[in-house]
Enzyme design. Sequence first.
Site, PDB file in Angstrom:
ATOM      1  N   HIS A   1       0.874  -1.196   0.000  1.00 20.63           N
ATOM      2  CA  HIS A   1       0.000   0.000   0.000  1.00 20.63           C
ATOM      3  C   HIS A   1       0.898   1.228   0.000  1.00 20.63           C
ATOM      4  O   HIS A   1       1.481   1.578   1.036  1.00 20.63           O
ATOM      5  CB  HIS A   1      -0.916   0.000   1.226  1.00 20.63           C
ATOM      6  CG  HIS A   1      -1.893   1.147   1.237  1.00 20.63           C
ATOM      7  ND1 HIS A   1      -3.227   0.983   1.533  1.00 20.63           N
ATOM      8  CD2 HIS A   1      -1.728   2.470   0.989  1.00 20.63           C
ATOM      9  CE1 HIS A   1      -3.849   2.150   1.470  1.00 20.63           C
ATOM     10  NE2 HIS A   1      -2.953   3.083   1.151  1.00 20.63           N
TER      11      HIS A   1
ATOM     12  N   HIS B   1       1.665   5.339  -1.679  1.00 18.88           N
ATOM     13  CA  HIS B   1       1.328   6.524  -2.486  1.00 18.88           C
ATOM     14  C   HIS B   1       2.610   7.070  -3.092  1.00 18.88           C
ATOM     15  O   HIS B   1       3.538   7.417  -2.351  1.00 18.88           O
ATOM     16  CB  HIS B   1       0.660   7.596  -1.616  1.00 18.88           C
ATOM     17  CG  HIS B   1      -0.642   7.134  -1.039  1.00 18.88           C
ATOM     18  ND1 HIS B   1      -1.849   7.337  -1.669  1.00 18.88           N
ATOM     19  CD2 HIS B   1      -0.921   6.435   0.090  1.00 18.88           C
ATOM     20  CE1 HIS B   1      -2.825   6.804  -0.940  1.00 18.88           C
ATOM     21  NE2 HIS B   1      -2.286   6.236   0.127  1.00 18.88           N
TER      22      HIS B   1
ATOM     23  N   LYS C   1      -9.024  -0.060  -5.978  1.00 24.75           N
ATOM     24  CA  LYS C   1      -9.107   0.574  -4.653  1.00 24.75           C
ATOM     25  C   LYS C   1     -10.405   1.357  -4.509  1.00 24.75           C
ATOM     26  O   LYS C   1     -10.668   2.274  -5.280  1.00 24.75           O
ATOM     27  CB  LYS C   1      -7.914   1.508  -4.462  1.00 24.75           C
ATOM     28  CG  LYS C   1      -7.940   2.337  -3.179  1.00 24.75           C
ATOM     29  CD  LYS C   1      -7.698   1.499  -1.944  1.00 24.75           C
ATOM     30  CE  LYS C   1      -7.825   2.321  -0.647  1.00 24.75           C
ATOM     31  NZ  LYS C   1      -6.694   3.179  -0.394  1.00 24.75           N
TER      32      LYS C   1
ATOM     33  N   HIS D   1      -4.805  -0.622   5.642  1.00 25.56           N
ATOM     34  CA  HIS D   1      -4.291   0.097   6.819  1.00 25.56           C
ATOM     35  C   HIS D   1      -5.216  -0.002   8.041  1.00 25.56           C
ATOM     36  O   HIS D   1      -5.730   1.002   8.538  1.00 25.56           O
ATOM     37  CB  HIS D   1      -3.991   1.565   6.508  1.00 25.56           C
ATOM     38  CG  HIS D   1      -5.025   2.290   5.682  1.00 25.56           C
ATOM     39  ND1 HIS D   1      -6.355   2.315   6.009  1.00 25.56           N
ATOM     40  CD2 HIS D   1      -4.899   3.007   4.544  1.00 25.56           C
ATOM     41  CE1 HIS D   1      -6.996   3.027   5.105  1.00 25.56           C
ATOM     42  NE2 HIS D   1      -6.144   3.456   4.209  1.00 25.56           N
TER      43      HIS D   1
HETATM   44  O1  DOR Z   1      -3.393   9.648   5.595  1.00 21.73           O
HETATM   45  C1  DOR Z   1      -3.722   9.311   4.466  1.00 21.73           C
HETATM   46  N1  DOR Z   1      -3.115   9.830   3.383  1.00 21.73           N
HETATM   47  N2  DOR Z   1      -4.706   8.422   4.309  1.00 21.73           N
HETATM   48  C2  DOR Z   1      -5.208   8.130   3.100  1.00 21.73           C
HETATM   49  O2  DOR Z   1      -6.102   7.350   3.018  1.00 21.73           O
HETATM   50  C3  DOR Z   1      -4.705   8.823   1.888  1.00 21.73           C
HETATM   51  C4  DOR Z   1      -3.349   9.295   2.079  1.00 21.73           C
HETATM   52  C5  DOR Z   1      -2.915  10.286   1.018  1.00 21.73           C
HETATM   53  O3  DOR Z   1      -3.162  10.037  -0.163  1.00 21.73           O
HETATM   54  O4  DOR Z   1      -2.321  11.299   1.383  1.00 21.73           O
HETATM   55 ZN    ZN Z   2      -3.314   5.095   1.447  1.00 23.55          ZN
END
Ligand code: DOR
Ligand code: ZN
Length: 337
Positions: free
Chosen positions: A14, A16, A96, A169
């Site tokens: 997981h 980003h 997702k 998460h």
């Molecule tokens: O804290 C988070 N940041 N939770 C999420 O679900 C998305 C993520 C983000 O994309 O910054």
């Molecule tokens: Zn996330």
Amino acid sequence: MATSLTLNTPLDMHLHLRDEAMLKLVAPLTAQTFSGALVMPNLVPPVTTFEALKAYEQRILDAASYEDFKPYMTLFFQQYDKAFLEKVKEHIIGIKLYPAGITTNSETGVSSIDSETLRPTLEAMSDLGIPLCVHGETNGFVMDREKEFMPIYESLAQNFPKLKIIMEHITTKDAVELLDKYENLYATITVQHLLITLDDVAGGMLQPHLFCKPIAKRYEDRDALVKVALNAHPKVMFGSDSAPHPKHKKEACGCAAGVFTAPIALQILAGLFETHGKLDNLQAFISDNALNIYGITPPKKEITLVKEPFLVPENYSGEGEMVVPMYAGQTLSWSLA
Ligand code: DOR
Ligand code: ZN
């Protein structure tokens, strides 16, 4: 006492990676230590077409600059027809689902998660063997959002028994308990949720770099997460949810949600598993369980960690972007060899 540790094909299920300058800054930090990562689709606009997916994948490969790194791509959930899903199936690891407006860039998510409304897409995913990754929070009271989502997970698990559903998460003992109730439920756990509680975020001076969604919860929740991770519960995988935001958006009035852990995750996990005498189980948590659950064969990679102090940088920067990692300026007990 262990002084070094070698991990095979570490995976972050997981992650980003963002885009443009931020992508160029953070992608190599994951690619240097991980064999593969499941990449979140919450760009602006979100990744919903085959063309956008392949173009983003190529930008990631260009930015990563390590050939032994595989990005596992995901689409942002919306109603997709079966013909489209058949076409993209070989190019994605999952889809997702975000409840609309629940977190960063989720405005175009699903406004009502109802098994009947979502049936055509979820049934097609189930038939084609495409897993569903879920951000499981309601828009209720912030500490109860995940707990309140449990009946939705139950309904999805019951209505689509062949669909692999990954509770992303997880942060509560409620989610941990649900894992063993349904065969088709799995979970990812982050670094920060194994280490911190709400006390660390907001119990003293407010710590924006520990603020994420779902927010860290109570001690008994953290203990439940630590227990399944340390024991390498076969339905639990590591997923960092490393979510970089520019420093000025974190150290701000209206702090963006997300903890940036990509460059420190393995070092922290080694320390945690060692402290509890469970280093032997880290391989399963960091890779083997994900290999079994997703049925993937990532590039081979061996990463050795040594028990030597690692001073976490104050920030990582490049091309006008600056991002602050969790534990910036602190010293960890394990480093990359
Ligand atoms: O804290 C988070 N940041 N939770 C999420 O679900 C998305 C993520 C983000 O994309 O910054
Ligand atoms: Zn996330």
